[in-house]
Scaffold this active site. Structure first.
Site, PDB file in Angstrom:
ATOM      1  N   ASP A 198       0.821  -1.222   0.000  1.00  8.28           N
ATOM      2  CA  ASP A 198       0.000   0.000   0.000  1.00  8.28           C
ATOM      3  C   ASP A 198       0.851   1.268   0.000  1.00  8.28           C
ATOM      4  OD1 ASP A 198      -2.403  -1.612   0.331  1.00  8.28           O
ATOM      5  OD2 ASP A 198      -1.779  -1.849   2.417  1.00  8.28           O
ATOM      6  N   HIS A 232      -4.280  -1.787  -6.078  1.00 14.64           N
ATOM      7  CA  HIS A 232      -3.608  -0.532  -6.355  1.00 14.64           C
ATOM      8  C   HIS A 232      -4.601   0.463  -6.923  1.00 14.64           C
ATOM      9  CE1 HIS A 232      -2.646  -3.574  -9.474  1.00 14.64           C
ATOM     10  NE2 HIS A 232      -3.025  -2.652 -10.325  1.00 14.64           N
TER      11      HIS A 232
END
Length: 428
Positions: free
Chosen positions: A13, A41
């Site tokens: 992340d 993503h």
């Protein structure tokens, strides 16, 4: 032209999608080489937000060939859902190429993932329950289903029946669940075969041929270095190699063809799921980071655990991956803090202070972060396009992190938009 690896320097992340998007206009191929739909993503283009789990970020850039490599495990239902969603938004996905050697997540992988996690109780890893780990376990046990098996019905049914002979015993006798019908599993997968067939290729040959013809290939990791199955905070890790070495095995490109390794690091730290997190904040500042940084998982929606920047962990990632460039993201989130601690070392239970990752899991679980505190800036950074545009304290923060990492910072993110970046050095 070279192959370039792009990976995360923390627990995932970090903003790799944005980094890929910045590179997209200078590359010809964009390759996912590990993981599955447990990774997410997010990319913002012209105010439009795109959240993906399996498709490489390069699918959003016209002319770039998106490739799902042999190191990925694919949930075909999720793959086609993503394709359909992007197509409905006007994105051309027809260039997608899928490795014939990639493994397929089946219905029984998802069931086993969920029941195993429940069975573990307090000892659970915190998986996404999407069947990733069981699919990789079957791959290593040499009983996995590969993409190419969908085009040979006899082989596919034999593999599934063989796998379920054992797994159904486990489900019924240990987990008190119903047995799974192998015919239903095979029929579901065969239903994808005709649509999948035109996308499938020998991607290792394709990518090496592209490099021979001076094309630029970007190898895009899922998750992050500290979730790597070999080099992460085991056992609280993913089931694949999210490091630079995994880029080779997961794509079929040899290490001598890789020219640069770009690591993405957040200006603070986050983690999803269980496992050690030395700089985690359990107070209002952690909640503030989560709220301002919108730290909720793309894949699960779970709130991410938040903490200050951990220079020990990032420096470890630099070494493990042989990083040449760093992309620092979300610097703008820290604009709301008067003081910003940075973890520069760990204090072990015996009182020793170390600047490297401890060798054992036990030590890492019990370290205390040693902080050096820097003054904040409390100014909006979103319009900054050069280092000089940043407030002095923000410049000092970036320079301090770069010094601790020992690797040059090439890009700094000051907002979610594609244009909200400071480019210090060309990445390609």
């Amino acid at each position: 032209m070279p192959a370039i690896v792009l990976l995360g320097a923390q627990w995932g992340d970090e903003g790799k999608g944005k980094a890929t998007d910045l590179l997209a206009e200078r590359i010809d191929y964009c390759v996912r080489f590990n993981g599955g739909n447990n990774a997410g993503h997010t990319i913002v283009i012209d105010g439009e937000t795109y959240a993906m789990h399996l498709l490489p970020s390069g699918v959003l850039t016209p002319g770039v060939v998106p490739v799902i490599g042999n190191g990925v495990v694919i949930d075909l239902g999720v793959l086609f859902d993503e394709i359909d969603l992007l197509t409905a938004r006007g994105i051309d996905t027809s260039r997608l190429v899928v490795s014939a050697n990639a493994h397929v997540i089946t219905a029984y992988h998802r069931v086993i993932d969920k029941v195993t996690e429940r069975f573990l109780g307090k000892a659970r890893i915190g998986t996404t329950g999407r069947g990733i780990g069981p699919a990789y376990a079957d791959k290593m046990s040499r009983v996995g289903v590969r993409v190419q098996d969908l085009f040979d019905e006899k082989i596919l049914r034999q593999k599934i029946e063989g796998a379920l002979d054992q797994k159904n015993q486990l489900l019924v006798k240990v987990y008190n669940r119903r047995a799974i019908d192998p015919t239903a599993v095979a029929d579901e997968l065969l239903g994808y075969a005709d649509r999948l067939r035109p996308m499938v290729a020998d991607t290792a040959a394709l990518l090496n041929d592209a490099l021979d013809h001076h094309k630029t290939v970007l190898l895009e990791a899922g998750q992050g270095t500290l979730l790597d199955v070999d080099h992460g905070t085991y056992p609280f890790v993913t089931s694949s190699n999210a490091t630079a070495g995994g880029a080779c095995t997961g794509s079929g490109i040899g290490p001598t063809r890789i020219d640069r390794v770009i690591a993405v690091a957040k200006a603070y730290t986050t983690r999803v799921g269980s496992g050690p997190f030395p700089t985690e904040l359990h107070d209002g500042e952690g909640e503030k980071l989560r709220r301002i940084g919108a730290e909720f998982g793309v894949t699960t929606g779970r709130p991410r655990r938040c903490g200050w920047y951990d220079a020990v962990a990032v420096r470890y990632a630099m070494r493990i991956n042989g990083v040449t460039d760093v992309v620092l993201t979300k610097l703008d989130v820290l604009s709301h803090f008067e003081r910003i601690p940075v973890c520069v070392a760990y204090r072990l239970p015996d009182g020793r202070t170390v600047e490297e990752m401890p060798m054992t899991q036990t030590e890492l679980h019990h370290v205390e972060p040693v902080y050096e505190e820097l003054p904040g800036w409390q100014e909006d950074l979103s319009a900054a396009r050069s280092l000089e545009d940043l407030p002095k304290n923000a410049q000092r923060y970036v320079e301090f992190l770069q010094e601790l990492a020992g690797v040059p910072f090439s890009v700094i993110g000051v907002g979610p938009g594609r244009d909200q970046t400071i480019q210090l050095k060309a990445l390609v």
